[in-house]
Write a protein that holds these residues in place. Sequence first.
Motif, PDB file in Angstrom:
ATOM      1  N   GLY A  84       7.835 -28.303   1.717  1.00 36.31           N
ATOM      2  CA  GLY A  84       8.480 -29.005   0.612  1.00 36.31           C
ATOM      3  C   GLY A  84       7.693 -30.230   0.206  1.00 36.31           C
ATOM      4  O   GLY A  84       6.853 -30.714   0.934  1.00 36.31           O
ATOM      5  N   TRP A 133      12.097 -38.245   5.117  1.00 30.64           N
ATOM      6  CA  TRP A 133      12.119 -37.085   4.228  1.00 30.64           C
ATOM      7  C   TRP A 133      13.456 -36.410   4.474  1.00 30.64           C
ATOM      8  O   TRP A 133      13.887 -36.306   5.620  1.00 30.64           O
ATOM      9  N   GLU A 175      15.860 -25.244  11.418  1.00 31.11           N
ATOM     10  CA  GLU A 175      14.793 -25.323  10.409  1.00 31.11           C
ATOM     11  C   GLU A 175      14.196 -26.726  10.378  1.00 31.11           C
ATOM     12  O   GLU A 175      12.990 -26.917  10.189  1.00 31.11           O
ATOM     13  N   VAL A 182      11.030 -35.400  -1.516  1.00 31.66           N
ATOM     14  CA  VAL A 182      12.056 -35.507  -2.541  1.00 31.66           C
ATOM     15  C   VAL A 182      12.074 -36.943  -3.039  1.00 31.66           C
ATOM     16  O   VAL A 182      12.229 -37.868  -2.276  1.00 31.66           O
ATOM     17  N   ASN A 236      16.313 -33.129   3.394  1.00 24.84           N
ATOM     18  CA  ASN A 236      16.668 -31.889   2.702  1.00 24.84           C
ATOM     19  C   ASN A 236      18.133 -31.626   3.034  1.00 24.84           C
ATOM     20  O   ASN A 236      18.502 -31.504   4.197  1.00 24.84           O
ATOM     21  N   SER A 255      20.041 -29.065   2.524  1.00 27.36           N
ATOM     22  CA  SER A 255      20.562 -27.727   2.837  1.00 27.36           C
ATOM     23  C   SER A 255      19.968 -27.091   4.097  1.00 27.36           C
ATOM     24  O   SER A 255      20.424 -26.048   4.533  1.00 27.36           O
ATOM     25  N   MET A 256      18.963 -27.720   4.698  1.00 27.61           N
ATOM     26  CA  MET A 256      18.357 -27.112   5.899  1.00 27.61           C
ATOM     27  C   MET A 256      19.293 -27.120   7.099  1.00 27.61           C
ATOM     28  O   MET A 256      20.079 -28.036   7.264  1.00 27.61           O
TER      29      MET A 256
HETATM   30  C1  LIG Z   1      15.429 -27.444   1.419  1.00 23.89           C
HETATM   31  O1  LIG Z   1      15.669 -26.433   2.362  1.00 23.89           O
HETATM   32  C2  LIG Z   1      16.050 -25.195   1.804  1.00 23.89           C
HETATM   33  C3  LIG Z   1      16.423 -24.285   2.959  1.00 23.89           C
HETATM   34  O2  LIG Z   1      15.397 -24.236   3.900  1.00 23.89           O
HETATM   35  C4  LIG Z   1      14.914 -24.663   0.935  1.00 23.89           C
HETATM   36  O3  LIG Z   1      15.294 -23.449   0.333  1.00 23.89           O
HETATM   37  C5  LIG Z   1      14.578 -25.701  -0.127  1.00 23.89           C
HETATM   38  O4  LIG Z   1      13.461 -25.296  -0.869  1.00 23.89           O
HETATM   39  C6  LIG Z   1      14.291 -27.036   0.505  1.00 23.89           C
HETATM   40  N1  LIG Z   1      14.077 -28.031  -0.531  1.00 23.89           N
HETATM   41  C7  LIG Z   1      13.009 -28.808  -0.535  1.00 23.89           C
HETATM   42  C8  LIG Z   1      12.948 -29.792  -1.651  1.00 23.89           C
HETATM   43  O5  LIG Z   1      12.171 -28.769   0.332  1.00 23.89           O
END
Ligand SMILES: *[C@@H]1O[C@H](CO)[C@@H](O)[C@H](O)[C@H]1NC(C)=O
Length: 401
Positions: free
Chosen positions: A365, A286, A295, A368, A288, A290-291
């Motif tokens: 989340g 999985w 996090e 993806v 992400n 931008s984390m």
């Molecule tokens: C990915 O992480 C960011 C920051 O924590 C969050 O805002 C965003 O919703 C996340 N995206 C998914 C698809 O989980």
Amino acid sequence: MAILSLIVAVTKLLLIFPPFSSASDVITHDQPLPDGRTLVSKDGIFELGFFSPGGSTHRYVGIWYKSIPQKTVVWVANREKPVKDNSDRVGPETRLNRRLTAWRNWDDPSPGDFTCGVALGPIPELVMWKGSEEFQRSGPWNGVSIGGKTTPLFQLQFVVNEDEVVYTSNLQDKSVITRVVLNQTVYFRQRYIWDEQTKSWILYSSIPKDNCDSYNPCGPNGNCIASESPRCQCLTGFKPKSPQKYDALDWTQGCVRSEPWRCRVREKDGFRKFNGLKMPDTRTSWVNASMRLSECKAKCWENCSCKAYANLYITAGGSGCILWFDDLIDLRVATVPSQDLFIRMAYSDTVLEDAEKHKKKVVVGTTVTFSLVLMMLLAFFSVHGRIESKEVHFLNQMIFP
Ligand SMILES: *[C@@H]1O[C@H](CO)[C@@H](O)[C@H](O)[C@H]1NC(C)=O
Ligand SMILES: *[C@@H]1O[C@H](CO)[C@@H](O)[C@H](O)[C@H]1NC(C)=O
Ligand SMILES: *[C@@H]1O[C@H](CO)[C@@H](O)[C@H](O)[C@H]1NC(C)=O
């Protein structure tokens, strides 16, 4: 007829390459290219025409470097349909070959069973296959390189979005003449560079690099150390699943946690940091983009099936998040500088406090799912940076007309 339809197909292709598209270096319905004549690209680098490989008498249409004396074919139009005689029909070349595919042998350019392409998972990786079996995996794209490998020769780039994955390697020095060969004789992906002084191709790099480079050499949670004997060893905190088999050098069952682990129980659950490992197979991961790492850790900690986490990219001091939910597959000591991998086991770290801190920030989340379309062109053949990028555009147009 046969030749005509082939020529039409080739003409279509050529229209997409600007170097070929001036009046003097194109073929048209009215001016077909007979066997024996060739076309030369405007910059004088490439030549197109009919040829017979090795000892074969079959005729193929190919492109080779015009500038070097040793005729080296870098692209073949009709690999599966050589021209034998006038009754042979050569259909227009409609399906895309999205992988590099080795020649069957050096007299026969028809497709062999050794291929290379981009694996479509949550993170792009370059993979080689022997038939349908995964043979070697590059490691994930980390924002700068694939699997941490960089070369001064190229600027590498992966573009990943919901529609496509585009991998390009742009030659930095346009005077360098180079090609990649999937060599089915020895099952290596080899890069050669033309040496003007000796007038020969010099081997520049070869993959797999060593006997840890084949796919998943040591089984789940097993680490491969090429310089040691035996080369397979369980990661710190793990023990062989079957000690007898592991001692007998049968590593397929891999390793399991050596200490009793209890999900989200202090002292019994934590993350141990490993550095210098190739990132495990990411196909069921999985991600992400931008984390932050903290996090990412909290997200892994929340889910008892999460086995490890790491930054997705090495850029900006580390960014993004990868989580692994299955056993860690295809581990080895990295041959290049590698990022940190945090593996879950009975280990005390500050995870509980960290998790509390970030609890509110963690957004649950959904997985993806990229609907990825593979777009890869490194070219068997390939080649000059300029043509490589053109070819990617070319494929782009074919898929997204
Ligand atoms: C990915 O992480 C960011 C920051 O924590 C969050 O805002 C965003 O919703 C996340 N995206 C998914 C698809 O989980
Ligand atoms: C394939 O690899 C072998 C061993 O490195 C080499 O001798 C041979 O020339 C290669 N074939 C091609 C076409 O590069
Ligand atoms: C844990 O992650 C797996 C894999 O993404 C998912 O299928 C499962 O629903 C998650 N469990 C929880 C409790 O979130």
